[in-house]
Design a protein around this motif. Structure first.
Motif, PDB file in Angstrom:
ATOM      1  N   SER A  44      81.340 -38.502  33.656  1.00 21.97           N
ATOM      2  CA  SER A  44      79.951 -38.518  34.090  1.00 21.97           C
ATOM      3  C   SER A  44      79.641 -37.180  34.756  1.00 21.97           C
ATOM      4  O   SER A  44      79.356 -36.208  34.095  1.00 21.97           O
ATOM      5  CB  SER A  44      79.697 -39.705  35.010  1.00 21.97           C
ATOM      6  N   ASP A  45      79.709 -37.124  36.069  1.00 18.19           N
ATOM      7  CA  ASP A  45      79.430 -35.872  36.760  1.00 18.19           C
ATOM      8  C   ASP A  45      80.553 -34.860  36.564  1.00 18.19           C
ATOM      9  O   ASP A  45      81.731 -35.207  36.529  1.00 18.19           O
ATOM     10  CB  ASP A  45      79.238 -36.123  38.252  1.00 18.19           C
ATOM     11  N   MET A  46      80.168 -33.600  36.438  1.00 17.83           N
ATOM     12  CA  MET A  46      81.119 -32.491  36.378  1.00 17.83           C
ATOM     13  C   MET A  46      80.640 -31.442  37.377  1.00 17.83           C
ATOM     14  O   MET A  46      79.426 -31.273  37.562  1.00 17.83           O
ATOM     15  CB  MET A  46      81.203 -31.898  34.975  1.00 17.83           C
ATOM     16  N   ALA A  47      81.554 -30.757  38.003  1.00 23.61           N
ATOM     17  CA  ALA A  47      81.160 -29.846  39.081  1.00 23.61           C
ATOM     18  C   ALA A  47      82.140 -28.695  39.202  1.00 23.61           C
ATOM     19  O   ALA A  47      83.266 -28.751  38.693  1.00 23.61           O
ATOM     20  CB  ALA A  47      81.079 -30.601  40.409  1.00 23.61           C
ATOM     21  N   TRP A  48      81.678 -27.681  39.899  1.00 25.19           N
ATOM     22  CA  TRP A  48      82.520 -26.557  40.300  1.00 25.19           C
ATOM     23  C   TRP A  48      82.545 -26.479  41.820  1.00 25.19           C
ATOM     24  O   TRP A  48      81.499 -26.576  42.469  1.00 25.19           O
ATOM     25  CB  TRP A  48      81.995 -25.246  39.726  1.00 25.19           C
ATOM     26  N   TYR A  49      83.727 -26.289  42.354  1.00 25.95           N
ATOM     27  CA  TYR A  49      83.940 -26.036  43.773  1.00 25.95           C
ATOM     28  C   TYR A  49      84.651 -24.689  43.902  1.00 25.95           C
ATOM     29  O   TYR A  49      85.183 -24.153  42.928  1.00 25.95           O
ATOM     30  CB  TYR A  49      84.822 -27.125  44.392  1.00 25.95           C
ATOM     31  N   ARG A  50      84.673 -24.194  45.122  1.00 27.33           N
ATOM     32  CA  ARG A  50      85.439 -22.978  45.377  1.00 27.33           C
ATOM     33  C   ARG A  50      86.075 -23.047  46.753  1.00 27.33           C
ATOM     34  O   ARG A  50      85.591 -23.743  47.645  1.00 27.33           O
ATOM     35  CB  ARG A  50      84.560 -21.732  45.242  1.00 27.33           C
ATOM     36  N   GLN A  51      87.147 -22.300  46.896  1.00 28.16           N
ATOM     37  CA  GLN A  51      87.832 -22.226  48.183  1.00 28.16           C
ATOM     38  C   GLN A  51      88.292 -20.798  48.418  1.00 28.16           C
ATOM     39  O   GLN A  51      89.110 -20.267  47.655  1.00 28.16           O
ATOM     40  CB  GLN A  51      89.027 -23.188  48.226  1.00 28.16           C
ATOM     41  N   ALA A  52      87.755 -20.201  49.458  1.00 29.31           N
ATOM     42  CA  ALA A  52      88.147 -18.857  49.852  1.00 29.31           C
ATOM     43  C   ALA A  52      89.291 -18.942  50.855  1.00 29.31           C
ATOM     44  O   ALA A  52      89.458 -19.982  51.521  1.00 29.31           O
ATOM     45  CB  ALA A  52      86.961 -18.118  50.458  1.00 29.31           C
ATOM     46  N   PRO A  53      90.080 -17.889  50.994  1.00 28.06           N
ATOM     47  CA  PRO A  53      91.206 -17.922  51.943  1.00 28.06           C
ATOM     48  C   PRO A  53      90.736 -18.273  53.351  1.00 28.06           C
ATOM     49  O   PRO A  53      89.782 -17.684  53.862  1.00 28.06           O
ATOM     50  CB  PRO A  53      91.740 -16.486  51.878  1.00 28.06           C
ATOM     51  N   GLY A  54      91.417 -19.244  53.943  1.00 31.07           N
ATOM     52  CA  GLY A  54      91.099 -19.641  55.313  1.00 31.07           C
ATOM     53  C   GLY A  54      89.865 -20.498  55.463  1.00 31.07           C
ATOM     54  O   GLY A  54      89.459 -20.805  56.592  1.00 31.07           O
ATOM     55  N   LYS A  55      89.247 -20.879  54.343  1.00 37.82           N
ATOM     56  CA  LYS A  55      88.036 -21.685  54.407  1.00 37.82           C
ATOM     57  C   LYS A  55      88.221 -23.014  53.680  1.00 37.82           C
ATOM     58  O   LYS A  55      89.122 -23.167  52.857  1.00 37.82           O
ATOM     59  CB  LYS A  55      86.855 -20.920  53.815  1.00 37.82           C
ATOM     60  N   GLN A  56      87.323 -23.934  53.969  1.00 37.79           N
ATOM     61  CA  GLN A  56      87.377 -25.227  53.290  1.00 37.79           C
ATOM     62  C   GLN A  56      86.798 -25.129  51.877  1.00 37.79           C
ATOM     63  O   GLN A  56      85.971 -24.255  51.587  1.00 37.79           O
ATOM     64  CB  GLN A  56      86.574 -26.266  54.094  1.00 37.79           C
ATOM     65  N   ARG A  57      87.248 -26.017  51.032  1.00 39.20           N
ATOM     66  CA  ARG A  57      86.690 -26.086  49.687  1.00 39.20           C
ATOM     67  C   ARG A  57      85.226 -26.531  49.784  1.00 39.20           C
ATOM     68  O   ARG A  57      84.889 -27.439  50.533  1.00 39.20           O
ATOM     69  CB  ARG A  57      87.497 -27.065  48.836  1.00 39.20           C
ATOM     70  N   GLU A  58      84.366 -25.882  48.992  1.00 38.51           N
ATOM     71  CA  GLU A  58      82.953 -26.196  49.056  1.00 38.51           C
ATOM     72  C   GLU A  58      82.372 -26.353  47.652  1.00 38.51           C
ATOM     73  O   GLU A  58      82.837 -25.730  46.696  1.00 38.51           O
ATOM     74  CB  GLU A  58      82.184 -25.094  49.805  1.00 38.51           C
ATOM     75  N   LEU A  59      81.340 -27.167  47.567  1.00 35.42           N
ATOM     76  CA  LEU A  59      80.653 -27.376  46.303  1.00 35.42           C
ATOM     77  C   LEU A  59      79.859 -26.131  45.925  1.00 35.42           C
ATOM     78  O   LEU A  59      79.151 -25.575  46.762  1.00 35.42           O
ATOM     79  CB  LEU A  59      79.722 -28.580  46.398  1.00 35.42           C
ATOM     80  N   VAL A  60      79.967 -25.740  44.663  1.00 40.09           N
ATOM     81  CA  VAL A  60      79.160 -24.640  44.137  1.00 40.09           C
ATOM     82  C   VAL A  60      77.965 -25.211  43.383  1.00 40.09           C
ATOM     83  O   VAL A  60      76.820 -24.871  43.650  1.00 40.09           O
ATOM     84  CB  VAL A  60      79.989 -23.738  43.210  1.00 40.09           C
ATOM     85  N   ALA A  61      78.255 -26.087  42.426  1.00 40.81           N
ATOM     86  CA  ALA A  61      77.205 -26.683  41.607  1.00 40.81           C
ATOM     87  C   ALA A  61      77.763 -27.918  40.924  1.00 40.81           C
ATOM     88  O   ALA A  61      78.972 -28.028  40.700  1.00 40.81           O
ATOM     89  CB  ALA A  61      76.692 -25.689  40.567  1.00 40.81           C
ATOM     90  N   ALA A  62      76.869 -28.839  40.592  1.00 39.98           N
ATOM     91  CA  ALA A  62      77.256 -30.063  39.904  1.00 39.98           C
ATOM     92  C   ALA A  62      76.216 -30.381  38.846  1.00 39.98           C
ATOM     93  O   ALA A  62      75.047 -29.993  38.967  1.00 39.98           O
ATOM     94  CB  ALA A  62      77.392 -31.217  40.894  1.00 39.98           C
ATOM     95  N   ILE A  63      76.656 -31.120  37.826  1.00 40.73           N
ATOM     96  CA  ILE A  63      75.743 -31.471  36.732  1.00 40.73           C
ATOM     97  C   ILE A  63      76.088 -32.866  36.229  1.00 40.73           C
ATOM     98  O   ILE A  63      77.265 -33.215  36.089  1.00 40.73           O
ATOM     99  CB  ILE A  63      75.817 -30.416  35.602  1.00 40.73           C
ATOM    100  N   THR A  64      75.056 -33.663  36.002  1.00 39.31           N
ATOM    101  CA  THR A  64      75.257 -35.005  35.473  1.00 39.31           C
ATOM    102  C   THR A  64      75.428 -34.953  33.955  1.00 39.31           C
ATOM    103  O   THR A  64      75.192 -33.918  33.326  1.00 39.31           O
ATOM    104  CB  THR A  64      74.059 -35.905  35.799  1.00 39.31           C
ATOM    105  N   ARG A  65      75.812 -36.057  33.385  1.00 40.19           N
ATOM    106  CA  ARG A  65      75.976 -36.117  31.947  1.00 40.19           C
ATOM    107  C   ARG A  65      74.645 -35.865  31.228  1.00 40.19           C
ATOM    108  O   ARG A  65      74.630 -35.302  30.133  1.00 40.19           O
ATOM    109  CB  ARG A  65      76.571 -37.468  31.529  1.00 40.19           C
ATOM    110  N   GLY A  66      73.578 -36.226  31.889  1.00 43.41           N
ATOM    111  CA  GLY A  66      72.254 -36.000  31.314  1.00 43.41           C
ATOM    112  C   GLY A  66      71.731 -34.599  31.503  1.00 43.41           C
ATOM    113  O   GLY A  66      70.659 -34.267  30.981  1.00 43.41           O
ATOM    114  N   GLY A  67      72.444 -33.791  32.276  1.00 36.22           N
ATOM    115  CA  GLY A  67      72.054 -32.397  32.419  1.00 36.22           C
ATOM    116  C   GLY A  67      71.333 -32.040  33.708  1.00 36.22           C
ATOM    117  O   GLY A  67      70.926 -30.883  33.889  1.00 36.22           O
TER     118      GLY A  67
END
Length: 113
Positions: free
Chosen positions: A30-53
């Motif tokens: 269903s949902d697909m997303a990208w996260y990122r994690q920089a050194p010393g920081k928490q993982r954070e959401l970049v963007a997400a997209i539903t199956r419908g777009g």
């Protein structure tokens, strides 16, 4: 068995572009997303997209990043433009099946001159 294969990371100069891909297999997602994690920081959401777009973005990603997906290929993409040094991080894809969420192995993005 669910498998995620990420690609597209690398070294780019400030102002440059990269396109990340994450090919998923083994289920319907269903949902697909990208996260990122920089050194010393928490993982954070970049963007997400539903199956419908339908897509949503973190504030820092608006105007510069575009998430898209190809349901036939079970693949999610992240087009990143106007990259800044502060975008340097490991980028992870995340996909949601009917049972649980899965993480990719991560791909390094380094923005530096």
């Amino acid at each position: 068995q669910v498998q995620l294969v990420e690609s597209g990371g690398g070294l780019v100069q400030p102002g440059g572009s990269l396109r990340l891909s994450c090919a998923a297999s083994g289920s319907i997602f269903s949902d697909m997303a990208w996260y990122r994690q920089a050194p010393g920081k928490q993982r954070e959401l970049v963007a997400a997209i539903t199956r419908g777009g339908s897509a949503n973005y973190a504030d820092f990603a608006k105007e510069r990043f575009t998430i898209s997906r190809d349901n036939a290929k079970n693949t999610v993409y992240l087009q990143m433009n106007s990259l800044k040094p502060e975008d340097t991080a490991v980028y992870y894809c995340n996909v949601q099946s009917i049972i649980r969420a899965y993480w990719g192995q991560g791909t390094q993005v380094t923005v530096s001159s």
